[in-house]
Design an enzyme around this catalytic site. Structure first.
Site, short mmCIF file in Angstrom:
data_model
loop_
_atom_site.label_atom_id
_atom_site.label_comp_id
_atom_site.label_asym_id
_atom_site.label_seq_id
_atom_site.Cartn_x
_atom_site.Cartn_y
_atom_site.Cartn_z
N GLU A 26 24.76 0.17 -44.97
CA GLU A 26 24.32 0.57 -46.32
C GLU A 26 25.43 1.25 -47.11
O GLU A 26 26.45 1.66 -46.55
CB GLU A 26 23.10 1.50 -46.24
CG GLU A 26 23.39 2.82 -45.56
CD GLU A 26 22.50 3.96 -46.03
OE1 GLU A 26 22.44 4.19 -47.25
OE2 GLU A 26 21.88 4.62 -45.18
N LYS A 160 16.66 13.65 -40.25
CA LYS A 160 17.05 15.05 -40.41
C LYS A 160 15.81 15.92 -40.57
O LYS A 160 14.83 15.48 -41.14
CB LYS A 160 17.85 15.20 -41.69
CG LYS A 160 19.23 14.68 -41.61
CD LYS A 160 20.06 15.31 -42.73
CE LYS A 160 21.49 14.89 -42.59
NZ LYS A 160 21.74 13.58 -43.15
N1 PSU Z 1 19.37 10.51 -44.78
C1 PSU Z 1 20.58 10.86 -44.33
N2 PSU Z 1 21.69 10.38 -44.95
C2 PSU Z 1 21.61 9.55 -46.04
C3 PSU Z 1 20.31 9.18 -46.50
C4 PSU Z 1 19.23 9.68 -45.84
O1 PSU Z 1 20.66 11.58 -43.36
O2 PSU Z 1 22.64 9.14 -46.59
C5 PSU Z 1 20.18 8.23 -47.65
C6 PSU Z 1 19.83 6.82 -47.15
O3 PSU Z 1 20.44 5.86 -47.98
C7 PSU Z 1 18.32 6.77 -47.33
C8 PSU Z 1 18.15 7.58 -48.59
O4 PSU Z 1 17.80 5.47 -47.45
O5 PSU Z 1 19.10 8.63 -48.48
C9 PSU Z 1 16.75 8.09 -48.74
O6 PSU Z 1 16.60 8.64 -50.00
P1 PSU Z 1 15.13 9.05 -50.52
O7 PSU Z 1 14.73 10.19 -49.64
O8 PSU Z 1 15.35 9.44 -51.94
O9 PSU Z 1 14.28 7.84 -50.35
#
Ligand code: PSU
Ligand code: MN
Length: 307
Positions: A26, A160
């Site tokens: 990604e 996390k």
């Molecule tokens: N969690 C991490 N590192 C990241 C992300 C999530 O530990 O870089 C990124 C990923 O691309 C994930 C996105 O799909 O954040 C999720 O964002 P949201 O919570 O806004 O859906």
């Protein structure tokens, strides 16, 4: 029909045509998850690890409204450096395309694009999930819905604890998404090997995993699989240090009224600042570790598919 939106890198295209193993990567982790220049350095190293383990890397992102499957050197550099790269999840895709914008893909949108290209295995750091206090905020990552519907396996180091890991696992269970521990009974918590929550299945080899994926999709059980691969012991963070950092970051996000798509990037960069970069070093290492497992898994799956 959908092919008109995709630009598949020639190397990735021929690998897919020949049934060779391909691993999707990604770009939100590059553009919004890590600072420059570590982000680009990491992205390149991850691609190299994928190759060393017998697969072809396909980093996914959006440039000028084109869905890129596999980025060249210059494009990768831009993903890490550009200041006009919008975090792009499922809902954003049509508009980033129509407006010809640049987008970094999240787990959800990377799964969508990987699946359109015919890639089954996707390596990242951590998935989005149900945020703490989601009972009030309704903040649940679109990544989870995507896992329920799109046939791509995601290798991550767990979730996390900026998230409510328990609720995240409940949501996945409801939607029939298997949560697997690679060599562990416990779902990892990204910076630490343990979260206090169990997985549905412990799997000890890439072959066993590949067999399960093949069975799932042969049976038309749509959706993804979450494969939790714990961070190597030597790079694990001290539990108390990371817990305090996360709590401080959450508190600040609340005070500043950070909402929606800004929440996750805000928390990630705060944690990095609070831990003085220690969390970044761990973050990089766990992605490397995931790339290793994901590539071997892609190799096994491509062997099984040929049978
Ligand atoms: N969690 C991490 N590192 C990241 C992300 C999530 O530990 O870089 C990124 C990923 O691309 C994930 C996105 O799909 O954040 C999720 O964002 P949201 O919570 O806004 O859906
Ligand atoms: Mn959210």
């Amino acid at each position: 029909m959908f092919k008109q939106y995709l630009d598949i890198h020639p190397e990735v295209k021929s690998a897919l045509e020949e049934g060779k193993p391909v691993v999707a990567l990604e770009s939100t982790i590059i553009s919004h998850g890590m600072p420059y220049p570590e982000n680009i350095k990491t992205a390149r190293a991850v691609e190299e690890i994928v190759r060393e383990n017998g697969a072809i890397p396909a980093t996914i992102g959006i440039l000028n409204g084109r869905l890129k499957v596999g980025l060249n050197d210059e494009e990768l550099e831009y993903m890490g450096k550009g200041d006009d790269i919008l975090k792009t999840s499922r809902r954003d895709l049509p508009f980033i395309i129509a407006k010809g914008l640049n987008g970094a893909t999240t787990v959800a949108s990377t799964m969508i694009i990987a699946s359109l290209a015919g890639i089954k295995i996707f390596v990242t750091g951590g998935i989005g999930g149900v945020h703490r206090e989601a009972q009030e905020t309704f903040d649940i990552s679109a990544d989870l819905m995507e896992l329920a519907t799109t046939n791509v396996a995601v290798i991550c180091a767990g979730a996390k604890s900026i998230l409510d890991i328990g609720l995240t696992l409940e949501y996945l269970e409801t939607h029939g998404v298997p949560v697997v521990g690679f060599g562990t009974e416990e779902f990892p918590a990204f910076f630490t090997r343990k979260s206090g929550f169990g997985v549905d299945y412990k799997v000890d080899s890439e072959l066993e995993l590949a067999k399960a994926l093949k069975a799932k999709w042969d049976l038309n059980l749509k959706g993804g699989v979450v494969i939790g691969n714990p961070i190597p012991k030597e790079y694990e963070m001290d539990y108390k240090t990371i817990t305090t950092a996360i709590e401080d970051a959450l508190k600040e996000a609340k005070e500043k009224d950070i909402k929606g798509k800004e929440t996750t990037p805000f928390l990630l960069s705060k944690i990095k600042a609070i831990t003085g970069g220690k969390s970044l070093a761990s973050n990089i290492q766990l992605v490397y570790n995931n790339a290793k497992v994901g590539s071997k898994l892609a190799v096994e799956l491509s062997k099984l598919s040929k049978k």
